[in-house]
Design an enzyme around this catalytic site. Structure first.
Site: not given
Ligand code: MEV
Length: 313
Positions: A98, A100, A102-104, A145
């Site tokens: 929640g 972020g 992985s994106a970070a 993200d």
């Molecule tokens: C995940 O942080 C957010 C989702 O909406 C997936 C996405 O946007 O790729 C669940």
């Protein structure tokens, strides 16, 4: 040796709906993940992951993380068959579903690689590489993200469903808003939860259409309320967004419990954030003192981690 960093994020409105082309609003948080790339004599890459994390998070994500790093290397045409490198991940972003994380890490790694291999990537190209990295975590990321992680700030984001670049813009408010983030301590698989929502949508398109229509109106109202600094309205819309996510079945009793505690202790709005079925919730506080009160109540209410941040300026 080269370094890079990527910010965490909190989705204020629109997780899951954003996958289907509806707008989302997300705020970059101050904490970040850092990556250090050091070349080594052996081939391939080795990861030393020193990020602070919720128990079990790193283990659960490890296989996806490996695919993600390979994706980024392939995208950037980096050949590790002769000389390889070590990646050291660190920073003050506590990895939890929640936030972020992985994106970070994808952004941090892409930035460090760009510097180490003199690729000269600009932020748009870093964002693209991080998106490819995010595909290692789940096949169909919306791109929200990695975009917020690359650029930071309060972001209005719309995915292009035809595969083109997303439309996003940074919103600057005249005033900052206080936010409390709390973790259930449970790690969710974005791939599984997003896949499950898709199955439900395909099985009952009318049901999904009617919830999405309501969400679409809500997010446009939320944007207006934010720009008008009407935080009471923003909070009420966050509560409503949480209800819609409950209807999508992506909330959980642990998330609902933290949301309840935040509201009882003065939050003007609270909702789950990100993938759901575990992970994090967010609460909008009317002022600094109440923000602290909410954070303390969440700690007492057995949240696995509690952080405060602000967004909007
Ligand atoms: C995940 O942080 C957010 C989702 O909406 C997936 C996405 O946007 O790729 C669940």
């Amino acid at each position: 040796m080269s370094t890079g960093s990527g910010k965490g994020k909190a989705i204020l409105f629109g997780e899951h709906f954003v996958v289907y082309g509806f707008p989302a609003l997300a705020a970059g948080v101050a904490s970040e993940t850092t990556a250090i790339i050091t070349r080594v004599r052996s081939f391939g890459w080795k990861l030393v992951d020193n990020r602070p994390a919720m128990p079990g998070y790193k283990e659960k994500k490890y296989e996806e993380q490996k695919t993600s790093i390979d994706n980024i290397l392939k995208h950037l045409n980096i050949d590790t068959t002769k000389t390889g490198f070590q990646i050291d991940l660190g920073g003050d972003l506590v990895c939890a579903s929640g936030i972020g994380a992985s994106a970070a890490s994808c952004v941090a790694i892409a930035r460090a690689l760009s510097e180490e291999y003199s690729l000269g990537l600009d932020d748009n190209q870093i964002n693209e590489a991080a998106y490819i990295g995010e595909m290692g975590y789940h096949g169909t990321p919306s791109g929200l993200d990695n975009t917020v992680s690359t650029f930071g700030g309060l972001t209005w984001f719309v995915r292009d469903l035809n595969g083109g670049p997303p439309k996003f813009e940074k919103l600057k408010l005249g005033k900052s808003a206080d936010l409390v983030i709390a973790s259930t301590g449970l790690t969710a698989s974005t791939k599984v939860v997003v896949g499950d929502v898709r199955k439900k949508k395909d099985a009952n398109p009318e049901w999904f259409d009617s919830i999405s229509k309501e969400y679409d109106q809500l997010v446009n109202d939320a944007r207006k309320a934010l720009v008008e600094l009407n935080f009471n309205k923003v909070g009420a819309l966050m509560n409503k967004n949480h209800e819609l996510l409950q209807q999508l079945t992506v909330s959980s009793k642990e998330l609902d419990n933290l949301v309840e505690i935040a509201r009882e202790n003065g939050a003007i709005g609270a909702k789950m954030t990100g993938t759901g079925r575990g992970g994090n919730m967010i609460a909008l506080a009317p002022d600094h003192t109440t923000m602290k009160k909410i954070a303390e109540a969440l700690e007492k209410g057995r949240a696995a981690g509690v952080w405060t941040t602000s967004f909007g300026l």
